[in-house]
Design a protein around this motif. Structure first.
Motif, PDB file in Angstrom:
ATOM      1  N   LEU A   4       6.237 -10.523   5.595  1.00  9.80           N
ATOM      2  CA  LEU A   4       6.223  -9.471   4.578  1.00  9.80           C
ATOM      3  C   LEU A   4       7.480  -9.489   3.725  1.00  9.80           C
ATOM      4  CD1 LEU A   4       4.962  -6.938   3.374  1.00  9.80           C
ATOM      5  CD2 LEU A   4       6.015  -5.620   5.191  1.00  9.80           C
ATOM      6  N   TYR A  11       7.176 -12.418  -4.532  1.00 10.89           N
ATOM      7  CA  TYR A  11       6.215 -11.832  -5.465  1.00 10.89           C
ATOM      8  C   TYR A  11       6.895 -10.866  -6.436  1.00 10.89           C
ATOM      9  CZ  TYR A  11       1.897  -9.690  -7.099  1.00 10.89           C
ATOM     10  OH  TYR A  11       0.861  -9.244  -7.884  1.00 10.89           O
ATOM     11  N   GLU A  12       7.833 -10.076  -5.913  1.00 11.86           N
ATOM     12  CA  GLU A  12       8.499  -9.088  -6.770  1.00 11.86           C
ATOM     13  C   GLU A  12       9.924  -9.536  -7.047  1.00 11.86           C
ATOM     14  OE1 GLU A  12       7.991  -5.070  -5.295  1.00 11.86           O
ATOM     15  OE2 GLU A  12       6.177  -5.705  -4.263  1.00 11.86           O
ATOM     16  N   ARG A 286       5.138   4.018   0.195  1.00 11.75           N
ATOM     17  CA  ARG A 286       3.804   4.449   0.652  1.00 11.75           C
ATOM     18  C   ARG A 286       3.182   3.399   1.574  1.00 11.75           C
ATOM     19  NH1 ARG A 286       1.866   8.709  -2.128  1.00 11.75           N
ATOM     20  NH2 ARG A 286      -0.272   8.206  -1.605  1.00 11.75           N
ATOM     21  N   GLU A 287       3.439   2.135   1.260  1.00  9.25           N
ATOM     22  CA  GLU A 287       2.895   1.070   2.106  1.00  9.25           C
ATOM     23  C   GLU A 287       3.588   1.075   3.474  1.00  9.25           C
ATOM     24  OE1 GLU A 287       3.741   0.400  -1.225  1.00  9.25           O
ATOM     25  OE2 GLU A 287       1.627   0.648  -1.727  1.00  9.25           O
ATOM     26  N   THR A 290       2.207   3.855   5.428  1.00  9.78           N
ATOM     27  CA  THR A 290       0.890   3.529   5.965  1.00  9.78           C
ATOM     28  C   THR A 290       1.017   2.688   7.231  1.00  9.78           C
ATOM     29  OG1 THR A 290       0.004   3.576   3.743  1.00  9.78           O
ATOM     30  CG2 THR A 290      -1.338   2.494   5.413  1.00  9.78           C
ATOM     31  N   LEU A 294      -0.188   3.570  11.011  1.00 11.05           N
ATOM     32  CA  LEU A 294      -0.997   2.692  11.856  1.00 11.05           C
ATOM     33  C   LEU A 294      -0.275   2.328  13.145  1.00 11.05           C
ATOM     34  CD1 LEU A 294      -2.460   0.349   9.100  1.00 11.05           C
ATOM     35  CD2 LEU A 294      -3.724   2.000  10.477  1.00 11.05           C
ATOM     36  N   LEU A 376      -0.737  12.465   3.189  1.00 12.54           N
ATOM     37  CA  LEU A 376      -1.920  13.324   3.314  1.00 12.54           C
ATOM     38  C   LEU A 376      -1.777  14.580   2.475  1.00 12.54           C
ATOM     39  CD1 LEU A 376      -2.457  13.016   7.161  1.00 12.54           C
ATOM     40  CD2 LEU A 376      -3.837  12.021   5.362  1.00 12.54           C
TER      41      LEU A 376
ATOM     42  N   PHE B 102      -6.126   4.514   9.965  1.00 13.87           N
ATOM     43  CA  PHE B 102      -6.034   5.466   8.843  1.00 13.87           C
ATOM     44  C   PHE B 102      -6.542   4.820   7.556  1.00 13.87           C
ATOM     45  CE2 PHE B 102      -3.006   7.458  11.640  1.00 13.87           C
ATOM     46  CZ  PHE B 102      -3.146   8.800  11.360  1.00 13.87           C
ATOM     47  N   PHE B 104      -6.370   5.997   3.475  1.00 16.83           N
ATOM     48  CA  PHE B 104      -5.847   7.039   2.587  1.00 16.83           C
ATOM     49  C   PHE B 104      -6.506   6.963   1.218  1.00 16.83           C
ATOM     50  CE2 PHE B 104      -2.458   6.107   5.619  1.00 16.83           C
ATOM     51  CZ  PHE B 104      -2.229   7.367   6.134  1.00 16.83           C
ATOM     52  N   GLY B 106      -4.977   6.878  -1.768  1.00 16.32           N
ATOM     53  CA  GLY B 106      -4.348   5.718  -2.420  1.00 16.32           C
ATOM     54  C   GLY B 106      -4.473   4.601  -1.400  1.00 16.32           C
ATOM     55  N   ASN B 108      -2.632   2.001  -0.749  1.00 13.12           N
ATOM     56  CA  ASN B 108      -1.366   1.655  -0.088  1.00 13.12           C
ATOM     57  C   ASN B 108      -1.353   0.234   0.454  1.00 13.12           C
ATOM     58  OD1 ASN B 108      -0.904   4.308  -0.664  1.00 13.12           O
ATOM     59  ND2 ASN B 108      -1.112   5.007   1.447  1.00 13.12           N
ATOM     60  N   LEU B 109      -1.690  -0.703  -0.398  1.00 17.74           N
ATOM     61  CA  LEU B 109      -1.635  -2.109   0.006  1.00 17.74           C
ATOM     62  C   LEU B 109      -0.359  -2.737  -0.552  1.00 17.74           C
ATOM     63  CD1 LEU B 109      -5.334  -3.070  -0.795  1.00 17.74           C
ATOM     64  CD2 LEU B 109      -4.386  -2.446   1.423  1.00 17.74           C
ATOM     65  N   PHE B 110       0.242  -3.639   0.212  1.00 11.82           N
ATOM     66  CA  PHE B 110       1.447  -4.334  -0.265  1.00 11.82           C
ATOM     67  C   PHE B 110       1.063  -5.275  -1.406  1.00 11.82           C
ATOM     68  CE2 PHE B 110       2.848  -3.099   3.965  1.00 11.82           C
ATOM     69  CZ  PHE B 110       4.122  -2.637   3.676  1.00 11.82           C
ATOM     70  N   PRO B 111       1.701  -5.139  -2.560  1.00 13.48           N
ATOM     71  CA  PRO B 111       1.305  -5.958  -3.720  1.00 13.48           C
ATOM     72  C   PRO B 111       1.440  -7.458  -3.475  1.00 13.48           C
ATOM     73  CG  PRO B 111       2.974  -4.328  -4.327  1.00 13.48           C
ATOM     74  CD  PRO B 111       2.804  -4.239  -2.851  1.00 13.48           C
ATOM     75  N   ASP B 181      -8.641  10.112   4.630  1.00  9.45           N
ATOM     76  CA  ASP B 181      -8.280  11.247   3.770  1.00  9.45           C
ATOM     77  C   ASP B 181      -8.769  10.963   2.359  1.00  9.45           C
ATOM     78  OD1 ASP B 181      -6.929  13.657   3.017  1.00  9.45           O
ATOM     79  OD2 ASP B 181      -5.390  12.369   2.101  1.00  9.45           O
TER      80      ASP B 181
END
Lengths: 377, 252
Positions: A4, A11-12, A286-287, A290, A294, A376, B102, B104, B106, B108-111, B181
């Motif tokens: 990752l 990528y960025e 946000r990722e 997430t 998980l 949420l 989960f 959501f 959005g 929320n996937l890594f680009p 959600d």
């Protein structure tokens, strides 16, 4: 394992570019600063490093080559008596006043009198044999290429040192002096130019080559103890060179200046790098949240940030190395004194990686915002 | 589209989730807002349960509490036999890793990652080998119909496709509990329908307890049970008639 940290970096890359540049330039600045300071101050020991003597014998307590006082020439006998010593020759140091052919006013010069024989130890690494042979001529001097403008002469011109006429017979390279100008002559000419009555033609140093240079420390210790020849001390070339450089660095305050500037560079680099990494983490918060939802632990997420910081540091350093090599080559070609050694280079690399690591640790704090419950709402 | 065998042969009976007298308030400055007040409910295993209600009714907070993402002020939550309030944050992470998925609103996937890598990533933390993780990720993506596009990055996928990748990511861990959600509110009708079908099928074929929070009326027909919330309380608890088109057609 999905990489990752690396994939995000690739990528960025635009997002990470400021951090990479910050680490790179911080590394480059540290490196060039170190090279420049080492280069400038290593000219304080050019007499030692440019010669092939293993031992230096001088007045006790001498802190730098330029600060020598005459010693008893009979010490030479003591040296020759030691079976480990293969060759001994005197070296003269005369502080003198130079008046050039053209009107350049007075100039302080260091007249260094050396044994001009082809197997002479002094400046064996900086003066090619043909050039040193020219010094055998009475009142012949060699000046450094970098100093000719300052002295207002060119090869073939005459000048006056301490009231005595000398002739410039050649130009050396790499004999730039610190705080003055080096003028190389033969032993005889140096004695003639020395108008200090207390010197009485005594040499400032005796330099010796050993049969086995690896024994230098032991031989120096053995020769040091003898008090029968008046005051003198013996140093290995390495010790005396180091002592001369350190004297100048500490005497001029340059050492403290280097450390201070290195600190500033580190701080600025770390601020930019950590801010950039923080922004990168915030952009993916946000990722990350997430992943935490998980069940991927916060500790694991921190590792991702630290790994990113590591790659930023590594890429930045790679760029700094390439650019640094180019700049050092350019500096060398322009007679700018730059010197780098492996310990200093490693220290600069370690500093840059530490900068990246500190930035990574700071950026980790952004992960606190990666609270999955916030997704949420 | 191949479908793997359900993880449980028969749907488990009993409660997957139980909340007893839970209360939650948020304090902002001097204003204290009671979001949930003395709420009790049970969620049955292997069902798709929908919590619906207007925004601000406390349904997302309820989801956060039932899934262990937020602590309660009072009462207790028992999930799969564990009382969540007794677990510290590390143990809660472990619980979520092993048992919950989960999805959501959005995605929320890594680009930077392809669909396959998005799904693979959490599996490594479960301790699966690289090969196992890849196989399982590919299987999950197949289940949501994303096999042909699993090597694309999020920027090359439509909203519906992204949500399918997000569902595959949650599903690949083979969780007993799946929390969603507002999974369809960012999608158009057709894509929303696809997502609903997938969630429903997960409950059926895997025996997964799916708890979904949404105000999307399209979801109601597909749910096994619908809880309506307002002002932090449950107003109604209904089991709508199953739609005729349910693939397995085994409504309770």
């Amino acid at each position: 394992m999905v990489a990752l940290a690396r994939k995000t970096l690739v990528y960025e890359w635009r997002r990470f570019l400021p951090a990479i540049l910050a680490v790179g330039f911080a590394g480059l600045l540290q490196l060039l600063q170190a090279a420049l300071v080492l280069g400038i101050f290593s000219s304080a020991s050019v007499y030692i490093t440019g010669s092939s003597a293993d031992l230096w014998v001088g007045y006790p307590g001498t802190q730098s080559v330029s600060l020598g006082r005459p010693i008893d020439p009979d010490v030479e006998m003591r040296l020759r008596m030691d079976p480990a010593v293969a060759h001994v020759e005197p070296f003269y140091w005369v502080d003198a006043d130079w008046r050039g052919a053209h009107d350049t006013g007075g100039e302080s010069v260091y007249v260094t009198g050396i044994d001009t024989r082809a197997d002479g130890l002094m400046f064996s690494r900086t003066l090619p044999p043909a050039l040193r042979a020219r010094l055998a001529e009475p009142d012949a001097v060699i000046v450094d290429r970098a100093d000719v403008d300052k002295l207002g002469v060119k090869v073939g011109d005459t000048a006056v040192i301490n009231g005595r006429r000398v002739r410039v017979v050649g130009e050396s390279s790499g004999l730039r002096a610190l705080g003055g100008v080096n003028v190389v002559t033969s032993l005889d000419t140096a004695r003639q130019l020395d108008n200090d009555p207390t010197d009485l033609g005594r040499p400032t140093y005796l330099v010796a080559r050993l049969r086995d240079p690896a024994q230098a420390d032991a031989v120096a210790a053995r020769l040091r103890g003898d008090k029968g020849f008046g005051p003198y001390d013996v140093w290995t070339a390495r010790t005396f060179a180091r002592r001369s450089v350190l004297y100048w660095m500490l005497d001029t305050g340059a050492g403290a200046g280097v450390v201070f500037l290195a600190g500033i560079v580190f701080l600025v680099g770390a601020v930019i790098t950590s801010q950039t990494l923080m922004a990168a983490v915030a952009g993916s918060v946000r990722e990350y949240a997430t992943l935490n939802a998980l069940g991927v632990g916060v500790g694991n997420l921190r590792w991702v940030v630290l790994e990113q910081a590591f790659w930023v540091g590594a890429i930045g350093l790679l760029g700094a190395t390439l650019l640094g090599v180019l700049l050092l080559v350019a500096a060398r070609s322009q007679d700018v004194p730059v010197v780098l050694n492996i310990p200093i280079t490693l220290l600069c690399v370690a500093l840059a990686m530490a900068l990246a690591a500190v930035s990574g640790l700071v950026a980790m704090r952004s992960l606190r915002r990666a609270d999955p419950a916030s997704l949420l709402r | 589209m191949s479908r793997p065998a359900p993880v449980t042969a028969s749907r488990p009976s009993g409660h997957a989730l139980r909340a007893e007298g839970i209360a939650k308030a948020f304090v902002s400055g001097k204003v204290r807002t009671q979001v949930l007040d003395d709420l009790s409910l049970t969620i049955d295993a292997g069902e798709l349960t929908l919590i619906s209600g207007p925004s601000g009714c406390g349904k997302s907070t309820l989801l956060a509490i039932l899934s262990g993402l937020q602590k309660v002020d009072a009462g207790r939550v028992i999930a799969l036999g564990s009382e969540l309030g007794e677990l510290d944050s590390r143990a809660l992470e472990r619980f979520r890793l092993l048992h919950t998925g989960f999805v959501f609103q959005g995605f929320n996937l890594f680009p930077a990652l392809s669909g396959l890598e998005q799904v693979e990533l959490p599996l490594h933390y479960l301790g699966l080998s690289g090969r196992q993780a890849r196989e399982r990720a590919a299987q999950s993506l197949d289940e949501v119909g994303m096999t042909p596009r699993m090597h694309l990055r999020p920027s090359e996928l439509s909203g519906g496709e992204k949500q399918r990748v997000a569902i595959a990511r949650a599903l690949a861990k083979r969780p007993e509990l799946l929390f969603a959600d507002e999974p369809t509110s960012a999608l158009d009708a057709a894509n929303g329908q696809t997502i609903i079908d997938i969630l429903h099928r997960i409950a059926r074929t895997h025996g997964t307890t799916v708890l979904c929070v949404s105000h999307d009326p399209r979801l109601i027909r597909h749910a096994d049970r619908v809880l309506s919330m307002e002002d932090g309380r449950i107003l109604s608890d209904q089991r709508p008639a199953p739609p005729a088109a349910t693939p397995e057609g085994t409504a309770p």
